[in-house]
Design a protein around this motif. Structure first.
Motif, PDB file in Angstrom:
ATOM      1  N   ALA A  83       0.779  -1.232  -0.059  1.00 55.75           N
ATOM      2  CA  ALA A  83      -0.043  -0.088   0.026  1.00 55.75           C
ATOM      3  C   ALA A  83       1.053   1.213  -0.097  1.00 55.75           C
ATOM      4  O   ALA A  83       0.488   2.403  -0.575  1.00 55.75           O
ATOM      5  N   GLN A  84       2.083   1.170   0.507  1.00 55.72           N
ATOM      6  CA  GLN A  84       2.934   2.188   0.505  1.00 55.72           C
ATOM      7  C   GLN A  84       3.631   2.486  -0.720  1.00 55.72           C
ATOM      8  O   GLN A  84       4.447   3.492  -0.926  1.00 55.72           O
ATOM      9  N   GLY A  85       3.429   1.542  -1.749  1.00 49.56           N
ATOM     10  CA  GLY A  85       3.971   1.768  -3.068  1.00 49.56           C
ATOM     11  C   GLY A  85       5.387   1.106  -3.149  1.00 49.56           C
ATOM     12  O   GLY A  85       5.894   1.272  -4.444  1.00 49.56           O
ATOM     13  N   LEU A  86       5.851   0.332  -2.196  1.00 46.90           N
ATOM     14  CA  LEU A  86       6.831  -0.235  -2.404  1.00 46.90           C
ATOM     15  C   LEU A  86       7.081  -1.363  -3.561  1.00 46.90           C
ATOM     16  O   LEU A  86       6.167  -2.104  -3.747  1.00 46.90           O
ATOM     17  N   ALA A  87       8.319  -1.468  -4.470  1.00 47.62           N
ATOM     18  CA  ALA A  87       8.573  -2.452  -5.253  1.00 47.62           C
ATOM     19  C   ALA A  87       8.704  -3.568  -4.812  1.00 47.62           C
ATOM     20  O   ALA A  87       8.913  -3.719  -3.550  1.00 47.62           O
ATOM     21  N   SER A  88       8.340  -4.742  -5.483  1.00 45.23           N
ATOM     22  CA  SER A  88       8.644  -6.078  -4.837  1.00 45.23           C
ATOM     23  C   SER A  88      10.151  -6.246  -4.569  1.00 45.23           C
ATOM     24  O   SER A  88       9.961  -7.081  -3.332  1.00 45.23           O
ATOM     25  N   VAL A  89      10.861  -6.103  -5.077  1.00 45.36           N
ATOM     26  CA  VAL A  89      12.164  -6.205  -4.523  1.00 45.36           C
ATOM     27  C   VAL A  89      12.382  -5.336  -3.085  1.00 45.36           C
ATOM     28  O   VAL A  89      13.171  -6.131  -2.323  1.00 45.36           O
ATOM     29  N   SER A  90      11.988  -4.332  -2.970  1.00 44.02           N
ATOM     30  CA  SER A  90      12.214  -3.547  -1.626  1.00 44.02           C
ATOM     31  C   SER A  90      11.434  -4.396  -0.603  1.00 44.02           C
ATOM     32  O   SER A  90      11.610  -4.505   0.365  1.00 44.02           O
ATOM     33  N   ILE A  91      10.032  -4.793  -0.949  1.00 41.25           N
ATOM     34  CA  ILE A  91       9.344  -5.705   0.009  1.00 41.25           C
ATOM     35  C   ILE A  91      10.112  -6.909   0.565  1.00 41.25           C
ATOM     36  O   ILE A  91      10.380  -7.131   1.758  1.00 41.25           O
ATOM     37  N   ALA A  92      10.716  -7.492  -0.231  1.00 43.77           N
ATOM     38  CA  ALA A  92      11.437  -8.736  -0.187  1.00 43.77           C
ATOM     39  C   ALA A  92      12.836  -8.423   0.775  1.00 43.77           C
ATOM     40  O   ALA A  92      13.055  -9.186   1.693  1.00 43.77           O
ATOM     41  N   SER A  93      13.297  -7.310   0.526  1.00 39.79           N
ATOM     42  CA  SER A  93      14.521  -6.857   1.339  1.00 39.79           C
ATOM     43  C   SER A  93      13.868  -6.432   2.527  1.00 39.79           C
ATOM     44  O   SER A  93      14.800  -6.764   3.672  1.00 39.79           O
ATOM     45  N   ARG A  94      12.756  -5.962   2.894  1.00 34.52           N
ATOM     46  CA  ARG A  94      12.258  -5.504   4.178  1.00 34.52           C
ATOM     47  C   ARG A  94      12.174  -6.668   4.947  1.00 34.52           C
ATOM     48  O   ARG A  94      12.530  -6.533   6.240  1.00 34.52           O
ATOM     49  N   VAL A  95      11.376  -7.711   4.457  1.00 40.34           N
ATOM     50  CA  VAL A  95      11.149  -8.956   5.180  1.00 40.34           C
ATOM     51  C   VAL A  95      12.531  -9.770   5.596  1.00 40.34           C
ATOM     52  O   VAL A  95      12.768 -10.281   6.374  1.00 40.34           O
ATOM     53  N   THR A  96      13.446  -9.631   4.393  1.00 43.26           N
ATOM     54  CA  THR A  96      14.732 -10.158   4.878  1.00 43.26           C
ATOM     55  C   THR A  96      15.541  -9.537   6.025  1.00 43.26           C
ATOM     56  O   THR A  96      16.150 -10.280   6.907  1.00 43.26           O
ATOM     57  N   ASP A  97      15.557  -8.287   6.054  1.00 43.74           N
ATOM     58  CA  ASP A  97      15.988  -7.391   7.211  1.00 43.74           C
ATOM     59  C   ASP A  97      15.387  -7.848   8.533  1.00 43.74           C
ATOM     60  O   ASP A  97      15.934  -8.147   9.664  1.00 43.74           O
ATOM     61  N   LEU A  98      13.952  -8.347   8.447  1.00 43.48           N
ATOM     62  CA  LEU A  98      13.276  -8.634   9.711  1.00 43.48           C
ATOM     63  C   LEU A  98      13.563  -9.842  10.263  1.00 43.48           C
ATOM     64  O   LEU A  98      14.077 -10.158  11.223  1.00 43.48           O
ATOM     65  N   MET A  99      13.856 -10.746   9.225  1.00 45.30           N
ATOM     66  CA  MET A  99      14.411 -12.180   9.412  1.00 45.30           C
ATOM     67  C   MET A  99      15.532 -12.292  10.215  1.00 45.30           C
ATOM     68  O   MET A  99      15.950 -12.986  11.077  1.00 45.30           O
ATOM     69  N   GLU A 100      16.516 -11.423   9.475  1.00 48.78           N
ATOM     70  CA  GLU A 100      17.914 -11.157  10.052  1.00 48.78           C
ATOM     71  C   GLU A 100      18.001 -10.658  11.599  1.00 48.78           C
ATOM     72  O   GLU A 100      18.713 -11.062  12.359  1.00 48.78           O
ATOM     73  N   ALA A 101      17.167  -9.727  11.829  1.00 51.10           N
ATOM     74  CA  ALA A 101      17.173  -9.082  13.106  1.00 51.10           C
ATOM     75  C   ALA A 101      16.702  -9.931  14.188  1.00 51.10           C
ATOM     76  O   ALA A 101      17.348 -10.275  15.188  1.00 51.10           O
ATOM     77  N   VAL A 102      15.507 -10.795  13.767  1.00 43.96           N
ATOM     78  CA  VAL A 102      14.730 -12.016  14.575  1.00 43.96           C
ATOM     79  C   VAL A 102      16.061 -12.942  14.833  1.00 43.96           C
ATOM     80  O   VAL A 102      15.979 -13.468  16.094  1.00 43.96           O
ATOM     81  N   ARG A 103      16.797 -13.217  13.695  1.00 39.90           N
ATOM     82  CA  ARG A 103      17.705 -14.405  14.102  1.00 39.90           C
ATOM     83  C   ARG A 103      18.619 -14.317  14.836  1.00 39.90           C
ATOM     84  O   ARG A 103      19.265 -15.091  15.773  1.00 39.90           O
ATOM     85  N   VAL A 104      19.403 -12.747  14.984  1.00 37.06           N
ATOM     86  CA  VAL A 104      20.461 -12.640  15.945  1.00 37.06           C
ATOM     87  C   VAL A 104      19.982 -12.021  17.197  1.00 37.06           C
ATOM     88  O   VAL A 104      20.650 -12.330  18.142  1.00 37.06           O
ATOM     89  N   MET A 105      18.716 -11.933  17.449  1.00 33.09           N
ATOM     90  CA  MET A 105      18.239 -11.363  18.676  1.00 33.09           C
ATOM     91  C   MET A 105      17.737 -12.437  19.352  1.00 33.09           C
ATOM     92  O   MET A 105      17.777 -12.543  20.642  1.00 33.09           O
ATOM     93  N   GLU A 106      17.216 -13.408  18.855  1.00 34.42           N
ATOM     94  CA  GLU A 106      16.771 -14.970  19.513  1.00 34.42           C
ATOM     95  C   GLU A 106      17.502 -15.999  18.492  1.00 34.42           C
ATOM     96  O   GLU A 106      16.387 -16.676  17.778  1.00 34.42           O
ATOM     97  N   PRO A 107      18.689 -16.376  18.671  1.00 31.77           N
ATOM     98  CA  PRO A 107      19.306 -17.400  17.834  1.00 31.77           C
ATOM     99  C   PRO A 107      18.562 -18.724  17.893  1.00 31.77           C
ATOM    100  O   PRO A 107      18.609 -19.536  16.775  1.00 31.77           O
ATOM    101  N   GLU A 108      17.785 -19.104  18.967  1.00 26.35           N
ATOM    102  CA  GLU A 108      17.125 -20.337  19.188  1.00 26.35           C
ATOM    103  C   GLU A 108      15.674 -20.527  18.469  1.00 26.35           C
ATOM    104  O   GLU A 108      14.950 -21.267  18.547  1.00 26.35           O
ATOM    105  N   ALA A 109      15.190 -19.049  18.013  1.00 24.14           N
ATOM    106  CA  ALA A 109      13.828 -18.970  17.429  1.00 24.14           C
ATOM    107  C   ALA A 109      13.654 -20.124  16.112  1.00 24.14           C
ATOM    108  O   ALA A 109      14.506 -20.060  15.363  1.00 24.14           O
ATOM    109  N   ASN A 110      12.279 -20.197  16.162  1.00 24.11           N
ATOM    110  CA  ASN A 110      11.915 -21.155  14.906  1.00 24.11           C
ATOM    111  C   ASN A 110      11.670 -19.927  13.656  1.00 24.11           C
ATOM    112  O   ASN A 110      10.688 -19.305  13.873  1.00 24.11           O
ATOM    113  N   LEU A 111      12.452 -20.002  12.911  1.00 24.35           N
ATOM    114  CA  LEU A 111      12.339 -18.959  11.672  1.00 24.35           C
ATOM    115  C   LEU A 111      11.681 -19.570  10.410  1.00 24.35           C
ATOM    116  O   LEU A 111      11.853 -18.833   9.178  1.00 24.35           O
ATOM    117  N   SER A 112      11.310 -20.706  10.511  1.00 25.14           N
ATOM    118  CA  SER A 112      10.461 -21.464   9.062  1.00 25.14           C
ATOM    119  C   SER A 112       9.505 -20.537   8.636  1.00 25.14           C
ATOM    120  O   SER A 112       9.614 -20.622   7.153  1.00 25.14           O
TER     121      SER A 112
END
Length: 387
Positions: A90-119
């Motif tokens: 809705a903010q008008g982001l391109a599909s590549v940018s959206i994929a990048s945003r979610v990838t950043d989210l995954m990396e943040a959660v991964r390092v903050m909670e190394p034991e978390a289930n990220l499937s």
């Protein structure tokens, strides 16, 4: 008065638990305490991931879904992710940018909670990356190294043969053309390009100019050492830059040939006489390439040009391309830089890759060591001269 709409939650506004986990992830350990999961990240990576996570928290806040007491991984539900992606669209982001945003989210959660289930996150990231369509056609902007260098050389020749007195503006145009040409011959990363310093990371040794960065200054945490090319036209252009162009930008006098080995200070000088930042170099090189070649080639894209030239014309050098570009994994070269199909390399590349991987003779071309024994003597130019 324009109202600024915030789409992220600044770090100091993160829930206390998130800030603590992020700080722990970045912590440098001691002999008794291990490093945090993100302790090895470069500063640029830390900023990028933190920015992406701030966007996620901001979206949850705006949607009324941010529970401060909930752990980061527990917030990553299918419903929350669906609504987050919908908001980004809705903010008008391109599909590549959206994929990048979610990838950043995954990396943040991964390092903050190394034991978390990220499937769930990994599945979403994979789907978004497969569906992502670049908003700009990279293939049309890929240029061959020889074509780029010829345009740079012609520009520098026009400037040096111009009978009118050299101005700061003209000197900056020569600098930009040489910086573009520098990356053609040595496609290093932008932050290393900006950090080139005469007398430190760039020295005259054993009759040649040599670049040397320690592992702390490179993305893959390995030594980066190589000699600048001995091509006559390149050496003439470089000497002109050091003797006449750089002193002009510094508001000084021309340097004598004998004084070149003793030079010190930043290699790239702005029109204000100060060291150029990586950001300034990015725009200078992009503008220069668009003016000379009709296509904006940023420093990162020039690495694509390098890898594409090697793998399209000399696919047997694909492993050398990986080493040249500082990739510890061949898959990185193929997935992020290899544009050979755009240049009609065809299936032969895949055959060569399979054969090379089976033989494990990685980087036969690129393992020529310099006097330090720490890396390839030339990162690219000995290859592309034959392309």
């Amino acid at each position: 008065m324009t109202t600024v709409v915030r789409t992220s939650l600044p770090l100091d506004a993160w829930p206390e638990g998130d800030r603590s986990l992020w700080k722990a992830a970045l912590r440098q350990g001691t002999i008794f305490d291990p490093d945090g999961a993100a302790a090895h990240w470069a500063e640029e990576t830390r900023r990028q991931v933190a920015k992406g996570y701030s966007k996620w928290l901001g979206a949850l806040h705006d949607l009324g879904l941010l529970a401060a007491e909930t752990a980061p991984a527990a917030r990553v539900t299918e419903d929350h992710l669906r609504r987050y992606v919908a908001l980004l669209k809705a903010q008008g982001l391109a599909s590549v940018s959206i994929a990048s945003r979610v990838t950043d989210l995954m990396e943040a959660v991964r390092v903050m909670e190394p034991e978390a289930n990220l499937s769930l996150l990994r599945s979403l990231v994979s789907t978004l990356q497969q569906r992502a369509q670049p908003s700009r056609n990279k293939a049309r902007r890929i240029k061959r190294p020889g074509e780029i260098w010829e345009a740079c050389a012609a520009e520098m020749t026009r400037i040096t043969t111009d009978p009118t007195p050299l101005s700061i503006e003209t000197a900056s145009r020569y600098r930009d053309a040489f910086a573009l040409g520098f990356l053609v011959w040595s496609p290093i990363r932008r932050r290393n390009l900006a950090a080139l310093t005469l007398g430190e990371t760039l020295r005259f040794q054993a009759g040649r100019w040599r670049v040397a960065f320690g592992p702390e200054a490179t993305k893959d945490k390995t030594h980066l050492t190589f000699a600048l090319p001995d091509d006559e036209d390149y050496q003439t252009a470089f000497a002109q830059y050091l003797r006449v162009i750089r002193p002009k930008l510094l508001r000084g006098t021309d340097c004598t040939p004998d004084g070149l080995p003793q030079l010190c200070g930043p290699l790239w000088v702005s029109t204000r006489g100060t060291a150029m930042t990586a950001h300034a170099l990015y725009y200078a090189i992009t503008r220069c390439s668009e003016r000379l070649l009709g296509a904006p080639l940023n420093p990162h894209l020039l690495r694509d040009c390098a890898a594409s030239a090697i793998t399209s014309e000399r696919p047997d050098y694909v492993l050398a391309a990986a080493r040249i570009l500082g990739h510890s994994q061949l898959s990185t070269t193929l997935s992020h830089y290899e544009q050979a199909s755009m240049l009609e390399a065809g299936a032969h590349l895949q055959e060569v890759v399979a054969e090379a991987q089976s033989r494990r003779t990685s980087y036969e071309v690129a393992t020529t060591r310099d006097s330090t024994g720490e890396g390839p003597d030339t990162p690219f130019h000995d290859l592309w001269k034959d392309i």
